[in-house]
Design a protein around this motif. Sequence first.
Motif, PDB file in Angstrom:
ATOM      1  N   THR A 200       0.850  -1.185   0.000  1.00 41.72           N
ATOM      2  CA  THR A 200       0.000   0.000   0.000  1.00 41.72           C
ATOM      3  C   THR A 200       0.887   1.236   0.000  1.00 41.72           C
ATOM      4  O   THR A 200       1.804   1.347   0.813  1.00 41.72           O
ATOM      5  CB  THR A 200      -0.923   0.027   1.233  1.00 41.72           C
ATOM      6  N   VAL A 201       0.625   2.128  -0.934  1.00 46.85           N
ATOM      7  CA  VAL A 201       1.431   3.340  -1.078  1.00 46.85           C
ATOM      8  C   VAL A 201       0.627   4.532  -0.583  1.00 46.85           C
ATOM      9  O   VAL A 201      -0.500   4.761  -1.034  1.00 46.85           O
ATOM     10  CB  VAL A 201       1.837   3.563  -2.554  1.00 46.85           C
TER      11      VAL A 201
ATOM     12  N   SER B   8      -6.984   4.076 -16.711  1.00 45.57           N
ATOM     13  CA  SER B   8      -8.425   3.849 -16.604  1.00 45.57           C
ATOM     14  C   SER B   8      -8.801   3.053 -15.370  1.00 45.57           C
ATOM     15  O   SER B   8      -9.860   2.476 -15.306  1.00 45.57           O
ATOM     16  CB  SER B   8      -8.926   3.114 -17.861  1.00 45.57           C
ATOM     17  N   GLY B   9      -7.923   2.994 -14.387  1.00 51.02           N
ATOM     18  CA  GLY B   9      -8.209   2.204 -13.202  1.00 51.02           C
ATOM     19  C   GLY B   9      -7.879   0.738 -13.425  1.00 51.02           C
ATOM     20  O   GLY B   9      -7.479   0.315 -14.491  1.00 51.02           O
TER      21      GLY B   9
ATOM     22  N   LEU C  67      13.272  -9.074 -14.212  1.00 48.44           N
ATOM     23  CA  LEU C  67      12.927  -7.689 -13.904  1.00 48.44           C
ATOM     24  C   LEU C  67      11.817  -7.654 -12.858  1.00 48.44           C
ATOM     25  O   LEU C  67      10.899  -8.465 -12.886  1.00 48.44           O
ATOM     26  CB  LEU C  67      12.456  -6.953 -15.162  1.00 48.44           C
ATOM     27  N   GLY C  68      11.916  -6.691 -11.949  1.00 48.21           N
ATOM     28  CA  GLY C  68      10.868  -6.503 -10.966  1.00 48.21           C
ATOM     29  C   GLY C  68       9.707  -5.732 -11.573  1.00 48.21           C
ATOM     30  O   GLY C  68       9.862  -5.034 -12.584  1.00 48.21           O
ATOM     31  N   THR C  69       8.540  -5.841 -10.962  1.00 47.03           N
ATOM     32  CA  THR C  69       7.356  -5.125 -11.437  1.00 47.03           C
ATOM     33  C   THR C  69       6.538  -4.625 -10.256  1.00 47.03           C
ATOM     34  O   THR C  69       6.482  -5.269  -9.204  1.00 47.03           O
ATOM     35  CB  THR C  69       6.451  -6.011 -12.323  1.00 47.03           C
ATOM     36  N   LEU C  70       5.915  -3.469 -10.452  1.00 49.68           N
ATOM     37  CA  LEU C  70       4.954  -2.945  -9.488  1.00 49.68           C
ATOM     38  C   LEU C  70       3.687  -2.590 -10.254  1.00 49.68           C
ATOM     39  O   LEU C  70       3.691  -1.704 -11.112  1.00 49.68           O
ATOM     40  CB  LEU C  70       5.506  -1.704  -8.779  1.00 49.68           C
ATOM     41  N   LEU C  71       2.618  -3.335  -9.992  1.00 52.18           N
ATOM     42  CA  LEU C  71       1.313  -3.036 -10.571  1.00 52.18           C
ATOM     43  C   LEU C  71       0.464  -2.400  -9.481  1.00 52.18           C
ATOM     44  O   LEU C  71       0.328  -2.970  -8.391  1.00 52.18           O
ATOM     45  CB  LEU C  71       0.628  -4.295 -11.093  1.00 52.18           C
ATOM     46  N   PHE C  72      -0.083  -1.224  -9.745  1.00 48.92           N
ATOM     47  CA  PHE C  72      -0.871  -0.547  -8.720  1.00 48.92           C
ATOM     48  C   PHE C  72      -1.996   0.247  -9.367  1.00 48.92           C
ATOM     49  O   PHE C  72      -2.052   0.400 -10.588  1.00 48.92           O
ATOM     50  CB  PHE C  72       0.029   0.352  -7.868  1.00 48.92           C
ATOM     51  N   ASP C  73      -2.895   0.733  -8.539  1.00 48.59           N
ATOM     52  CA  ASP C  73      -4.030   1.513  -9.002  1.00 48.59           C
ATOM     53  C   ASP C  73      -3.727   3.001  -8.796  1.00 48.59           C
ATOM     54  O   ASP C  73      -3.470   3.435  -7.679  1.00 48.59           O
ATOM     55  CB  ASP C  73      -5.295   1.143  -8.228  1.00 48.59           C
TER      56      ASP C  73
ATOM     57  N   ARG D 226      -4.625   6.125  -0.159  1.00 51.89           N
ATOM     58  CA  ARG D 226      -3.714   4.976  -0.082  1.00 51.89           C
ATOM     59  C   ARG D 226      -3.977   4.094  -1.299  1.00 51.89           C
ATOM     60  O   ARG D 226      -5.113   3.697  -1.551  1.00 51.89           O
ATOM     61  CB  ARG D 226      -3.955   4.193   1.215  1.00 51.89           C
ATOM     62  N   LEU D 227      -2.932   3.810  -2.052  1.00 51.90           N
ATOM     63  CA  LEU D 227      -3.064   3.087  -3.311  1.00 51.90           C
ATOM     64  C   LEU D 227      -2.545   1.659  -3.152  1.00 51.90           C
ATOM     65  O   LEU D 227      -1.377   1.456  -2.814  1.00 51.90           O
ATOM     66  CB  LEU D 227      -2.266   3.801  -4.416  1.00 51.90           C
ATOM     67  N   PRO D 228      -3.388   0.656  -3.403  1.00 54.17           N
ATOM     68  CA  PRO D 228      -2.951  -0.741  -3.300  1.00 54.17           C
ATOM     69  C   PRO D 228      -2.139  -1.155  -4.526  1.00 54.17           C
ATOM     70  O   PRO D 228      -2.382  -0.674  -5.642  1.00 54.17           O
ATOM     71  CB  PRO D 228      -4.264  -1.517  -3.223  1.00 54.17           C
ATOM     72  N   GLY D 229      -1.192  -2.055  -4.324  1.00 57.18           N
ATOM     73  CA  GLY D 229      -0.376  -2.530  -5.439  1.00 57.18           C
ATOM     74  C   GLY D 229       0.170  -3.918  -5.190  1.00 57.18           C
ATOM     75  O   GLY D 229       0.018  -4.488  -4.103  1.00 57.18           O
TER      76      GLY D 229
END
Length: 445
Positions: A237-238, A265-266, A286-292, A244-247
Amino acid sequence: MFVDRHDAGVRLGQRLAGLVTDEDVVVLGLPRGGVSVGFEVAQALGAPLDVIVVRKLGVPFQPELGFGAVGEGGVRVINSDVVRLVDVTREEMSEVEEREQAEVLRRVRRFRGDRAPVDLAGRTVIVVDDGIATGSTARAACQVARARGAARVILAVPVGTPDTIASLCQDADEVICLETPTVLWGIGTWYVDFTQIADERVVDLLQRAAPPAAEGAVSGKERAVKSDPPEPADEVTVDAGHVRLPGQLVIPEEAEGIVVFVHGSGSGRHSPRNRYVASVLNREGLGTLLFDLLTVEEEYDRGNVFDIELLAGRLMQVTNWLSDQPRAAVLPVGYFGASTGAAAALWAAAEPGNQVAAVVSRGGRPDLAGARLPAVRAATLLLVGGCDELVIELNQAAQERLTCENRLEIIPDATHLFEEPGALEAVADLARNWFTDHFSRTCVG
């Protein structure tokens, strides 16, 4: 406001995912636009998708007044009150029924081909369209679905007026509608892109959603968009100001860099296309971060989707948060943007002090970064489908304003969502090569 039918379908799927718990669910799309929206709903629910073709039975001397409807398999629904009111004869009714039933069969063959219809008996059926004006077609579809044995009928649409939606509750057990303006004016006014869907597109979506022909076979759609990252993702959570944005964060052992996915677009962390590309990058180390980028509440204000400054600001906060994570702090960072997220990625990349190494745009709108484009320093790769003519022009215009290292790659025969066989794989391969090449040139700290 919806970006396009894909966006509407994703949002509708999100709403239904929290409401529909039945395991035995079937999604039926009304052609043509309803199939495009229904494809995303079916994907979100993990349900089969089929087309439902219905034809209104119009009174011979007043065709806009329907005395019933017909569907495939000889299903007919007759409104006896209308029949008595207009005094239509049995012969007149039979003539209309025969003509409209023939049209149903013609359209069914056109859209489904030789495949058998999905059995609805005893199942929960979700009827989907891209919007509702008068509601006559949706009403007929619900009635026909019920006549074919559906145990529960849910009508799901992106937009419709409150009065029309309320009237449809007589034919569906539940009606789900995301936007209910008092005055509609036209369904297309609620979409940025309301391009007419061709018959060939409907056929293609239904083929992609069809189950594998043989046991153990894997459909092209499953290969293309259902792959999950091979390594477990950490739910994070960022803190981004007042939200607060979940990822989902994945950092493989000995990672060479980390890519932040930016979806305007969410549903960024749930996007099956982003998840597939992320899995390819993960396998490459490679690392990845997927978030909203937006909260669920913020997504309901569609102006936020096009607020590039807001989205870029959120991305910068996420990038700063990432630099404080022990395993990520020493890694070069890249951005993978889609839709308006591509503009946000380039806007953020132009910020003073941002050391992002590379940016990849997938079918995005880099032109929306406007005056910020000349200030972008990160190497930028623009990926566009060869059939996405308008977006090609917009990307070409944006490319002319870039002064950094950049390249425009057009994926032959691909449409906006890269759903054609091999299209998304090509996107993932090009993105992987772009990031690994430019990460290898970057030293952090």
